[in-house]
Design a protein around this motif. Structure first.
Motif, PDB file in Angstrom:
ATOM      1  N   VAL A   1       0.869  -1.178   0.000  1.00  0.00           N
ATOM      2  CA  VAL A   1       0.000   0.000   0.000  1.00  0.00           C
ATOM      3  C   VAL A   1       0.905   1.226   0.000  1.00  0.00           C
ATOM      4  CG1 VAL A   1      -1.770   1.267   1.251  1.00  0.00           C
ATOM      5  CG2 VAL A   1      -1.777  -1.233   1.252  1.00  0.00           C
ATOM      6  N   ILE A   2       0.806   2.017  -1.055  1.00  0.00           N
ATOM      7  CA  ILE A   2       1.615   3.220  -1.187  1.00  0.00           C
ATOM      8  C   ILE A   2       0.660   4.396  -1.235  1.00  0.00           C
ATOM      9  CG2 ILE A   2       3.302   4.450  -2.593  1.00  0.00           C
ATOM     10  CD1 ILE A   2       4.150   1.706  -3.703  1.00  0.00           C
ATOM     11  N   GLU A   3       0.874   5.358  -0.348  1.00  0.00           N
ATOM     12  CA  GLU A   3      -0.018   6.499  -0.255  1.00  0.00           C
ATOM     13  C   GLU A   3       0.025   7.316  -1.541  1.00  0.00           C
ATOM     14  OE1 GLU A   3      -0.416  10.520   2.394  1.00  0.00           O
ATOM     15  OE2 GLU A   3       0.473   8.757   3.321  1.00  0.00           O
ATOM     16  N   GLY A   4      -1.133   7.604  -2.116  1.00  0.00           N
ATOM     17  CA  GLY A   4      -1.220   8.403  -3.326  1.00  0.00           C
ATOM     18  C   GLY A   4      -1.028   7.610  -4.608  1.00  0.00           C
TER      19      GLY A   4
ATOM     20  N   THR B   1      -2.456   4.337  -6.929  1.00  0.00           N
ATOM     21  CA  THR B   1      -3.452   3.285  -7.128  1.00  0.00           C
ATOM     22  C   THR B   1      -3.009   2.432  -8.307  1.00  0.00           C
ATOM     23  OG1 THR B   1      -4.733   4.769  -8.528  1.00  0.00           O
ATOM     24  CG2 THR B   1      -5.400   4.611  -6.228  1.00  0.00           C
TER      25      THR B   1
END
Length: 117
Positions: free
Chosen positions: A31-34, A36
Motif C-alpha cells: 500500500v503506497i499512499e497516493g 493506485t
C-alpha cells in the motif's frame, strides 16, 4: 544564575511485531499512499501474448525467422564446403539481423506514440 532544566524523557525503542506475526503480507501488493495500481485485465498465456505481439509488429518474427533460416543454410553450406554460398548466406544473416533490430525499434516507437486506452 541557575538555569531551570527539564528532565528529558527517555527514548523508547520502536515496538517489535509480536512473535509469529509477519510484518508484510506478500500475497498483496504494498500500500503506497497516493498510488493506485492498475488492475490487470487478465493473465494471458504465452501463446496469446505471442499472437498479440505478432499482430502489433509482424516484422519482428519475420526477421527472426529470416535470420535463423540464413544461419542454418549458411552453416549447412559451410559444412558441405560451398564457401561462396556460405559467405553469401552469412551476409544475408547480417542483413536479416539488421532488419529485425530496425523492426524492434520501429515497434517500440509506434507503441510509445500510440494513445493510452
Amino acid at each position: 544564575m541557575a538555569a531551570a532544566t527539564t528532565p528529558a524523557a527517555p527514548e523508547q525503542p520502536p515496538k517489535a511485531p509480536p512473535a509469529g506475526a509477519v510484518p508484510f503480507d506478500f500475497s498483496q501488493p504494498p500500500v503506497i499512499e497516493g498510488f493506485t495500481p492498475m488492475q490487470r485485465m487478465k493473465d494471458e498465456t504465452f501463446k496469446e501474448k505471442f499472437i498479440r505481439k505478432t499482430k502489433d509488429n509482424p516484422f519482428v518474427p519475420l526477421g527472426c525467422l529470416g535470420t535463423a533460416g540464413a544461419l542454418m543454410y549458411g552453416l549447412r553450406a559451410f559444412h558441405q564446403g560451398k564457401t561462396r554460398q556460405s559467405q553469401m548466406l552469412m551476409r544475408g544473416r547480417i542483413f536479416a539481423q539488421g532488419f529485425t533490430v530496425v523492426a524492434i525499434i520501429v515497434g517500440v516507437f509506434t507503441t510509445a506514440l500510440k494513445p493510452k486506452q
